[in-house]
Design a protein around this motif. Structure first.
Motif, PDB file in Angstrom:
ATOM      1  N   ASN A 116      25.786  51.426  25.536  1.00  5.83           N
ATOM      2  CA  ASN A 116      26.382  52.459  24.677  1.00  5.83           C
ATOM      3  C   ASN A 116      26.220  52.139  22.926  1.00  5.83           C
ATOM      4  OD1 ASN A 116      27.801  53.846  26.578  1.00  5.83           O
ATOM      5  ND2 ASN A 116      29.010  52.116  26.988  1.00  5.83           N
ATOM      6  N   ALA A 117      25.183  51.060  22.810  1.00  2.44           N
ATOM      7  CA  ALA A 117      24.844  50.498  21.517  1.00  2.44           C
ATOM      8  C   ALA A 117      24.394  51.921  20.469  1.00  2.44           C
ATOM      9  CB  ALA A 117      23.772  49.607  21.534  1.00  2.44           C
ATOM     10  N   ALA A 118      23.723  52.707  21.196  1.00  4.66           N
ATOM     11  CA  ALA A 118      23.341  53.781  20.344  1.00  4.66           C
ATOM     12  C   ALA A 118      24.458  54.854  19.720  1.00  4.66           C
ATOM     13  CB  ALA A 118      22.327  54.864  21.099  1.00  4.66           C
ATOM     14  N   LYS A 119      25.499  54.852  20.561  1.00  3.96           N
ATOM     15  CA  LYS A 119      26.614  55.632  20.070  1.00  3.96           C
ATOM     16  C   LYS A 119      27.240  54.869  19.055  1.00  3.96           C
ATOM     17  CE  LYS A 119      27.559  57.547  24.637  1.00  3.96           C
ATOM     18  NZ  LYS A 119      28.492  57.755  25.847  1.00  3.96           N
ATOM     19  N   ALA A 120      27.273  53.618  18.843  1.00  5.44           N
ATOM     20  CA  ALA A 120      28.051  52.919  17.724  1.00  5.44           C
ATOM     21  C   ALA A 120      27.171  52.766  16.481  1.00  5.44           C
ATOM     22  CB  ALA A 120      28.452  51.590  18.426  1.00  5.44           C
ATOM     23  N   LEU A 121      25.936  53.233  16.846  1.00  2.30           N
ATOM     24  CA  LEU A 121      24.854  53.119  15.666  1.00  2.30           C
ATOM     25  C   LEU A 121      25.244  53.516  14.136  1.00  2.30           C
ATOM     26  CD1 LEU A 121      22.131  51.650  14.893  1.00  2.30           C
ATOM     27  CD2 LEU A 121      20.919  53.934  15.433  1.00  2.30           C
ATOM     28  N   SER A 122      25.741  54.888  14.293  1.00  2.00           N
ATOM     29  CA  SER A 122      26.194  55.280  13.133  1.00  2.00           C
ATOM     30  C   SER A 122      27.519  54.676  12.331  1.00  2.00           C
ATOM     31  CB  SER A 122      26.823  56.988  13.516  1.00  2.00           C
ATOM     32  OG  SER A 122      27.983  56.978  14.423  1.00  2.00           O
ATOM     33  N   ASN A 123      28.440  54.083  13.227  1.00  2.00           N
ATOM     34  CA  ASN A 123      29.527  53.206  12.590  1.00  2.00           C
ATOM     35  C   ASN A 123      28.844  51.960  11.947  1.00  2.00           C
ATOM     36  OD1 ASN A 123      31.404  54.944  13.516  1.00  2.00           O
ATOM     37  ND2 ASN A 123      31.682  53.998  15.265  1.00  2.00           N
ATOM     38  N   VAL A 124      27.962  51.367  12.600  1.00  2.00           N
ATOM     39  CA  VAL A 124      27.112  50.281  12.153  1.00  2.00           C
ATOM     40  C   VAL A 124      26.556  50.445  10.689  1.00  2.00           C
ATOM     41  CG1 VAL A 124      25.378  48.615  12.406  1.00  2.00           C
ATOM     42  CG2 VAL A 124      26.981  49.191  14.437  1.00  2.00           C
ATOM     43  N   GLN A 125      25.772  51.526  10.625  1.00  2.00           N
ATOM     44  CA  GLN A 125      25.181  52.174   9.285  1.00  2.00           C
ATOM     45  C   GLN A 125      26.193  52.150   8.257  1.00  2.00           C
ATOM     46  OE1 GLN A 125      23.046  55.470  10.888  1.00  2.00           O
ATOM     47  NE2 GLN A 125      21.128  54.462  11.342  1.00  2.00           N
ATOM     48  N   LEU A 126      27.103  52.777   8.596  1.00  2.00           N
ATOM     49  CA  LEU A 126      28.037  53.154   7.558  1.00  2.00           C
ATOM     50  C   LEU A 126      28.845  51.650   7.088  1.00  2.00           C
ATOM     51  CD1 LEU A 126      30.275  56.273   8.759  1.00  2.00           C
ATOM     52  CD2 LEU A 126      28.835  56.051   7.045  1.00  2.00           C
ATOM     53  N   LEU A 127      29.057  50.816   8.165  1.00  2.00           N
ATOM     54  CA  LEU A 127      29.673  49.560   7.604  1.00  2.00           C
ATOM     55  C   LEU A 127      28.532  48.686   6.795  1.00  2.00           C
ATOM     56  CD1 LEU A 127      31.217  48.214  10.890  1.00  2.00           C
ATOM     57  CD2 LEU A 127      32.435  48.970   8.727  1.00  2.00           C
ATOM     58  N   LEU A 128      27.551  48.770   7.101  1.00  2.00           N
ATOM     59  CA  LEU A 128      26.545  47.859   6.242  1.00  2.00           C
ATOM     60  C   LEU A 128      26.013  48.563   4.985  1.00  2.00           C
ATOM     61  CD1 LEU A 128      23.673  47.468   9.182  1.00  2.00           C
ATOM     62  CD2 LEU A 128      25.076  45.567   7.825  1.00  2.00           C
ATOM     63  N   ILE A 129      26.215  49.960   5.064  1.00  2.00           N
ATOM     64  CA  ILE A 129      25.862  50.554   3.619  1.00  2.00           C
ATOM     65  C   ILE A 129      27.112  50.382   2.782  1.00  2.00           C
ATOM     66  CG2 ILE A 129      25.779  52.815   2.589  1.00  2.00           C
ATOM     67  CD1 ILE A 129      24.001  53.635   4.813  1.00  2.00           C
ATOM     68  N   SER A 130      28.240  50.702   3.312  1.00  2.00           N
ATOM     69  CA  SER A 130      29.601  50.322   2.348  1.00  2.00           C
ATOM     70  C   SER A 130      29.722  48.815   1.960  1.00  2.00           C
ATOM     71  CB  SER A 130      30.759  50.567   3.444  1.00  2.00           C
ATOM     72  OG  SER A 130      30.751  51.835   3.996  1.00  2.00           O
ATOM     73  N   GLY A 131      29.351  47.662   2.805  1.00  2.00           N
ATOM     74  CA  GLY A 131      29.262  46.656   2.525  1.00  2.00           C
ATOM     75  C   GLY A 131      28.251  46.215   1.114  1.00  2.00           C
ATOM     76  N   LEU A 132      27.057  46.899   1.682  1.00  2.00           N
ATOM     77  CA  LEU A 132      25.837  46.620   0.414  1.00  2.00           C
ATOM     78  C   LEU A 132      26.466  47.320  -0.956  1.00  2.00           C
ATOM     79  CD1 LEU A 132      22.883  46.880   2.560  1.00  2.00           C
ATOM     80  CD2 LEU A 132      23.670  44.613   1.547  1.00  2.00           C
ATOM     81  N   VAL A 133      26.613  48.662  -0.935  1.00  2.00           N
ATOM     82  CA  VAL A 133      27.088  49.439  -2.208  1.00  2.00           C
ATOM     83  C   VAL A 133      28.240  48.769  -2.746  1.00  2.00           C
ATOM     84  CG1 VAL A 133      27.876  51.526  -2.895  1.00  2.00           C
ATOM     85  CG2 VAL A 133      25.915  51.221  -1.156  1.00  2.00           C
ATOM     86  N   VAL A 134      29.354  48.501  -2.095  1.00  2.00           N
ATOM     87  CA  VAL A 134      30.467  47.917  -2.868  1.00  2.00           C
ATOM     88  C   VAL A 134      30.227  46.696  -3.303  1.00  2.00           C
ATOM     89  CG1 VAL A 134      32.817  47.377  -2.504  1.00  2.00           C
ATOM     90  CG2 VAL A 134      32.022  49.540  -1.377  1.00  2.00           C
ATOM     91  N   GLY A 135      29.439  45.673  -2.650  1.00  2.00           N
ATOM     92  CA  GLY A 135      29.169  44.456  -3.120  1.00  2.00           C
ATOM     93  C   GLY A 135      28.154  44.513  -4.359  1.00  2.00           C
TER      94      GLY A 135
END
Length: 373
Positions: free
Chosen positions: A144-163
Motif C-alpha cells: 500500500n506504499a503508493a497510497k501513502a506516497l502523497s502524504n510522504v511527498q507533503l511531509l518532505l516538501i513541508s520539511g524542506l520549505v519550512v527548514g
C-alpha cells in the motif's frame, strides 16, 4: 508564549503551537466520525489521551525560550509522535490499517517535522520527514506504499520549505544584530568624537602653537602634542572592519597608519577585498612606509591614497624625501636587500597585481600598487 524580541523565528514557533492544537482537534474529529469502524474504541481513547497530553507539553515547551533553543525537544517530539502513530494498533489491528483503515494521528504527526525544520533548518526538516514517512510506510505495508506516497511527498516538501525559511530567517537575524551593533558603535563613536574635538583636540592644538612659539624644549612638547593629535584623529575616523563573505575593508586597516608625517586618504565607503589580499596589500604599504623612514630623510612627509576603480584597487604611496634611482634599487636587490623586490613587488605580484615605482634624486618616491578584485 514567552516573547523574545531578538528571535525572528518566534512567529514560526507560534504557528507550530497553533498547528499542533488544531491538528489534535482534527484527529479527535476523525476518531468521532469513524467511531463505528474502530475495532477497539478504548484503544483509540487511550491513544487520543496520550496525544492530548503530549500536545499540551510540547506546546508549553515550544512556547518557552528554553524549548525553542534546545534542539533535543524536537527529537523527543519526533520519538513520541512516532510512538503515537504505532499506538493506532491499540485501536485497529495491523491488517485493518493495511487494508485501508486510517492512522488515527492523521496530520498531527507532521508536528515534529516542522519543529525540527525550524530548529535545525533544512536537514532537520528532512530528517523528521523521512522518519515519519518510514513509520507511516511500515504501518501501511509495502503493498500500500503508493497510497501513502502523497502524504510522504507533503511531509518532505513541508520539511524542506519550512527548514529553508527558518535558515533564511536565522541568517537574517544574524545580519540584523550585526547591523544594529555597528549602528550603535557608530553612534557612540560620533558622540565620543564630538567630546574629544571640543576638549582634548583643542587643548593639543593650543599646546602645539604655544610650544612652537616659545621654542627651546617646548618644541619637543609641541611635537608630542602633534603626534597625539594625529593618533586621536585616526582613532576618531577609524571604521569598524567590514567583514562579509570573507571580505575585509582595506580602508579600516590603512587608517591607523596615519602619523604626523603620514597622511592616509581613503574613500568614504568601504573598499572590500578578500581578507588575504587586504592583509598582503597592507603589509606592502607598511614596507613602503618603512623605507621612507629609513631612506627619505627625517623631514619627509608621505601620502597614502586609496582609489576604488571598480575592477581593481589602486594604492599610491608618495613621499617628498630624498628619492633615489632605479639603478640603486636594482643594486639593493643584488646586494640582498629585498625590501623592495620581495616585501613590496613580490607581495603584489603574488596577488596578480602590479607594483610600479617612480623616483628620482631630490624628487621623492611614488609607489602605485594595483590589485584586481
Amino acid at each position: 508564549m514567552e516573547r523574545d524580541p531578538d528571535d525572528l523565528l518566534q512567529p514560526l514557533w507560534r504557528a507550530l503551537v497553533v498547528f499542533r492544537v488544531i491538528t489534535f482537534g482534527f484527529a479527535c474529529f476523525g476518531v468521532w466520525t469513524r467511531w463505528e469502524g474502530i475495532a477497539r474504541p478504548s484503544g483509540a481513547i487511550l491513544q487520543l489521551a496520550i496525544m492530548g497530553v503530549w500536545t499540551v507539553l510540547s506546546s508549553i515547551g515550544y512556547s518557552q525560550r528554553w524549548g525553542r533553543r534546545n534542539t533535543r525537544v524536537g527529537f523527543v517530539d519526533l520519538i513520541i509522535t512516532a510512538g503515537c502513530m504505532y499506538a493506532t494498533l491499540l485501536a485497529q489491528p495491523l491488517i485493518d490499517i493495511r487494508g485501508g483503515a486510517s492512522v488515527l494521528t492523521s496530520v498531527w504527526a507532521a508536528g515534529p517535522v516542522l519543529a525540527l525544520a525550524i530548529s535545525r533548518g533544512r536537514d532537520g526538516g528532512l530528517l523528521g520527514a523521512v522518519t515519519i514517512s518510514l513509520v507511516l510506510l511500515s504501518l501501511r505495508g509495502v503493498d500500500n506504499a503508493a497510497k501513502a506516497l502523497s502524504n510522504v511527498q507533503l511531509l518532505l516538501i513541508s520539511g524542506l520549505v519550512v527548514g529553508y525559511a527558518a535558515s533564511t530567517l536565522r541568517r537574517a537575524g544574524v545580519r540584523l544584530r550585526a547591523a544594529i551593533a555597528a549602528e550603535s558603535a557608530t553612534a557612540e563613536r560620533l558622540r565620543l568624537s564630538r567630546s574629544i574635538h571640543d576638549g582634548v583636540l583643542q587643548v593639543l592644538a593650543q599646546v602645539q602653537r604655544r610650544g612652537h612659539s616659545i621654542g627651546g624644549e617646548a618644541v619637543e612638547l609641541a611635537q608630542l602634542a602633534a603626534e597625539q593629535e594625529v593618533a586621536l584623529r585616526s582613532l576618531m575616523s577609524a571604521r569598524p572592519v567590514a567583514a562579509a563573505g570573507g571580505l575585509t575593508d582595506l580602508c579600516s586597516q590603512l587608517l591607523p597608519l596615519a602619523t604626523t608625517k603620514v597622511d592616509v586618504v581613503v574613500p568614504a565607503v568601504p573598499v572590500l577585498l578578500p581578507s588575504t589580499t587586504a592583509d598582503e596589500l597592507v603589509a606592502a604599504v607598511k614596507e613602503a612606509l618603512s623605507n621612507v623612514r629609513k631612506h627619505a630623510g627625517g623631514e619627509a612627509r608621505t601620502w597614502v591614497v586609496v582609489e576604488d576603480l571598480d575592477d581593481h584597487v589602486l594604492v599610491s604611496i608618495r613621499d617628498d624625501g630624498a628619492g633615489t634611482t632605479p639603478a640603486e634599487l636594482e643594486q639593493a636587490r643584488v646586494d640582498g636587500r629585498l625590501g623592495v623586490s620581495q616585501s613590496i613587488r613580490g607581495r603584489i605580484t603574488d596577488l596578480g597585481g602590479t607594483a610600479t615605482v617612480r623616483t628620482a634624486p631630490g624628487e621623492g618616491t611614488e609607489w602605485e600598487l594595483k590589485v584586481n578584485r
